[in-house]
Design a protein around this motif. Structure first.
Motif, PDB file in Angstrom:
ATOM      1  N   GLY A 150      46.314  62.764  -6.138  1.00 31.73           N
ATOM      2  CA  GLY A 150      47.210  61.679  -5.763  1.00 31.73           C
ATOM      3  C   GLY A 150      48.651  62.103  -5.677  1.00 31.73           C
ATOM      4  O   GLY A 150      49.517  61.326  -5.294  1.00 31.73           O
ATOM      5  N   ARG A 151      48.947  63.322  -6.043  1.00 35.42           N
ATOM      6  CA  ARG A 151      50.316  63.816  -5.945  1.00 35.42           C
ATOM      7  C   ARG A 151      50.713  63.973  -4.487  1.00 35.42           C
ATOM      8  O   ARG A 151      49.910  64.361  -3.648  1.00 35.42           O
ATOM      9  CB  ARG A 151      50.461  65.159  -6.658  1.00 35.42           C
ATOM     10  N   LEU A 152      51.962  63.690  -4.189  1.00 36.57           N
ATOM     11  CA  LEU A 152      52.456  63.756  -2.813  1.00 36.57           C
ATOM     12  C   LEU A 152      53.631  64.719  -2.701  1.00 36.57           C
ATOM     13  O   LEU A 152      54.580  64.463  -1.965  1.00 36.57           O
ATOM     14  CB  LEU A 152      52.861  62.361  -2.342  1.00 36.57           C
ATOM     15  N   ILE A 188      48.194  52.568  -2.742  1.00 30.32           N
ATOM     16  CA  ILE A 188      48.978  53.149  -1.643  1.00 30.32           C
ATOM     17  C   ILE A 188      48.991  54.667  -1.763  1.00 30.32           C
ATOM     18  O   ILE A 188      48.694  55.389  -0.808  1.00 30.32           O
ATOM     19  CB  ILE A 188      50.406  52.572  -1.650  1.00 30.32           C
ATOM     20  N   VAL A 189      49.320  55.171  -2.941  1.00 27.74           N
ATOM     21  CA  VAL A 189      49.361  56.620  -3.150  1.00 27.74           C
ATOM     22  C   VAL A 189      47.981  57.235  -2.932  1.00 27.74           C
ATOM     23  O   VAL A 189      47.841  58.311  -2.344  1.00 27.74           O
ATOM     24  CB  VAL A 189      49.888  56.937  -4.563  1.00 27.74           C
ATOM     25  N   GLY A 190      46.935  56.549  -3.375  1.00 22.60           N
ATOM     26  CA  GLY A 190      45.586  57.082  -3.281  1.00 22.60           C
ATOM     27  C   GLY A 190      45.068  57.235  -1.872  1.00 22.60           C
ATOM     28  O   GLY A 190      44.114  57.999  -1.640  1.00 22.60           O
ATOM     29  N   ILE A 249      57.809  62.877   8.632  1.00 26.50           N
ATOM     30  CA  ILE A 249      57.518  61.575   8.019  1.00 26.50           C
ATOM     31  C   ILE A 249      56.011  61.502   7.841  1.00 26.50           C
ATOM     32  O   ILE A 249      55.255  61.549   8.811  1.00 26.50           O
ATOM     33  CB  ILE A 249      57.998  60.389   8.874  1.00 26.50           C
ATOM     34  N   ASP A 250      55.587  61.385   6.595  1.00 27.59           N
ATOM     35  CA  ASP A 250      54.154  61.385   6.288  1.00 27.59           C
ATOM     36  C   ASP A 250      53.582  59.994   6.078  1.00 27.59           C
ATOM     37  O   ASP A 250      52.364  59.845   5.955  1.00 27.59           O
ATOM     38  CB  ASP A 250      53.900  62.235   5.043  1.00 27.59           C
ATOM     39  N   ALA A 291      54.802  60.361  -7.787  1.00 25.48           N
ATOM     40  CA  ALA A 291      53.812  61.240  -7.165  1.00 25.48           C
ATOM     41  C   ALA A 291      54.435  62.438  -6.469  1.00 25.48           C
ATOM     42  O   ALA A 291      53.725  63.299  -5.950  1.00 25.48           O
ATOM     43  CB  ALA A 291      52.970  60.445  -6.166  1.00 25.48           C
ATOM     44  N   GLY A 292      55.748  62.494  -6.426  1.00 27.73           N
ATOM     45  CA  GLY A 292      56.428  63.651  -5.876  1.00 27.73           C
ATOM     46  C   GLY A 292      56.958  63.492  -4.473  1.00 27.73           C
ATOM     47  O   GLY A 292      57.518  64.436  -3.910  1.00 27.73           O
ATOM     48  N   ALA A 293      56.786  62.305  -3.887  1.00 25.17           N
ATOM     49  CA  ALA A 293      57.231  62.107  -2.513  1.00 25.17           C
ATOM     50  C   ALA A 293      58.740  61.907  -2.448  1.00 25.17           C
ATOM     51  O   ALA A 293      59.371  61.419  -3.389  1.00 25.17           O
ATOM     52  CB  ALA A 293      56.537  60.890  -1.903  1.00 25.17           C
ATOM     53  N   THR A 294      59.300  62.295  -1.317  1.00 20.33           N
ATOM     54  CA  THR A 294      60.639  61.855  -0.947  1.00 20.33           C
ATOM     55  C   THR A 294      60.472  60.460  -0.363  1.00 20.33           C
ATOM     56  O   THR A 294      59.681  60.263   0.568  1.00 20.33           O
ATOM     57  CB  THR A 294      61.260  62.793   0.101  1.00 20.33           C
TER      58      THR A 294
END
Length: 252
Positions: A8-10, A230-232, A92-93, A35-38
């Protein structure tokens, strides 16, 4: 190039959140940052947006969380937001659509068409504009996600919720059309990006529970659980996610 994911880490992902200043938006900013996202947040209310962005930054020191006051009812402004984000961060992911609103009536006959005029803007027009603005960037990212938060009532409207249910149903149809675009672009290899719908009955958060301590909120989804869902979505291959409705409440 796809982003690396691990449980689940981004890490390395850039995720835009539309309608980020409300309780669901705040929870999403916090979880995405964790989760590590920007995280690139947008809302029409600059003061509430600044509070949400500051809270996510404070909770996760070192996380990149930015805020932009964007009029999502303006297609050009929405495109400019997408272009600016991709230029600044290189990719953009994800686009998480959390722009909400509700209007209803006691009976069908009492429906006020002014409610429809408002909800058409909030719940449909913002989906149209964000999807059109972000489609190309999500394709280029290699593992992009467009996520619409919808309601169970879209498929089972009640008499007093005609305008709301119809707006949600239209937003779902638009999102599924985007999913078909991703499918066609992927060809035989399958889609590289995905559009999906997360379906709730309604949302609940800590302040609501404090205000109504005896309420059960049966079938409601906590904003923290929505953020986790959402993260998942990035943990699953695009082909499994694209064009799906993912239920966070029992199906009616």
């Amino acid at each position: 190039m796809s982003i690396p994911t691990n449980g689940g880490r981004l890490d390395g992902a850039v995720v835009a959140v539309a309608g980020a200043a409300g309780p669901a938006g705040r929870a999403a900013l916090l979880r995405l940052a964790e989760a590590g996202a920007t995280v690139v947040a947008a809302d029409a209310d600059p003061a509430r947006l600044a509070e949400a962005v500051d809270a996510a930054r404070y909770a996760h020191g070192g996380a990149t969380v930015t805020g932009d006051t964007v009029d999502l009812l303006d297609l050009d402004a929405t495109r400019a937001w997408a272009d600016r984000t991709e230029k600044e961060f290189g990719r953009i992911d994800g686009l998480v659509h959390l722009v909400g609103g509700w209007r209803g009536s006691s009976t069908f006959a009492e429906t006020d068409l002014a409610d429809w005029e408002l909800l058409e803007k909030l719940l449909i027009r913002t989906v149209q504009h964000t999807s059109l603005a972000f489609e190309g960037a999500l394709q280029r990212a290699g593992n992009g996600r467009y996520l619409l938060i919808s309601a169970a009532g879209a498929g089972k409207p009640t008499a007093g919720n005609a305008a709301y249910a119809a707006s949600k149903a239209a937003a779902e149809a638009w999102t599924l059309a985007l999913a078909d675009s991703f499918r066609k672009a992927g060809g035989e290899e399958g889609p590289k990006a995905a559009a999906a719908i997360l379906v709730i009955k309604a949302l609940v958060h800590d302040a609501m529970r404090a205000e109504r301590p005896t309420a059960k909120f049966a079938g409601f989804t906590d904003v923290k659980d929505l953020a986790e869902a959402i993260v998942g979505v990035w943990d699953m291959p695009a082909q499994e996610v694209n064009g799906t409705r993912q239920w966070l409440t029992p199906q009616p």
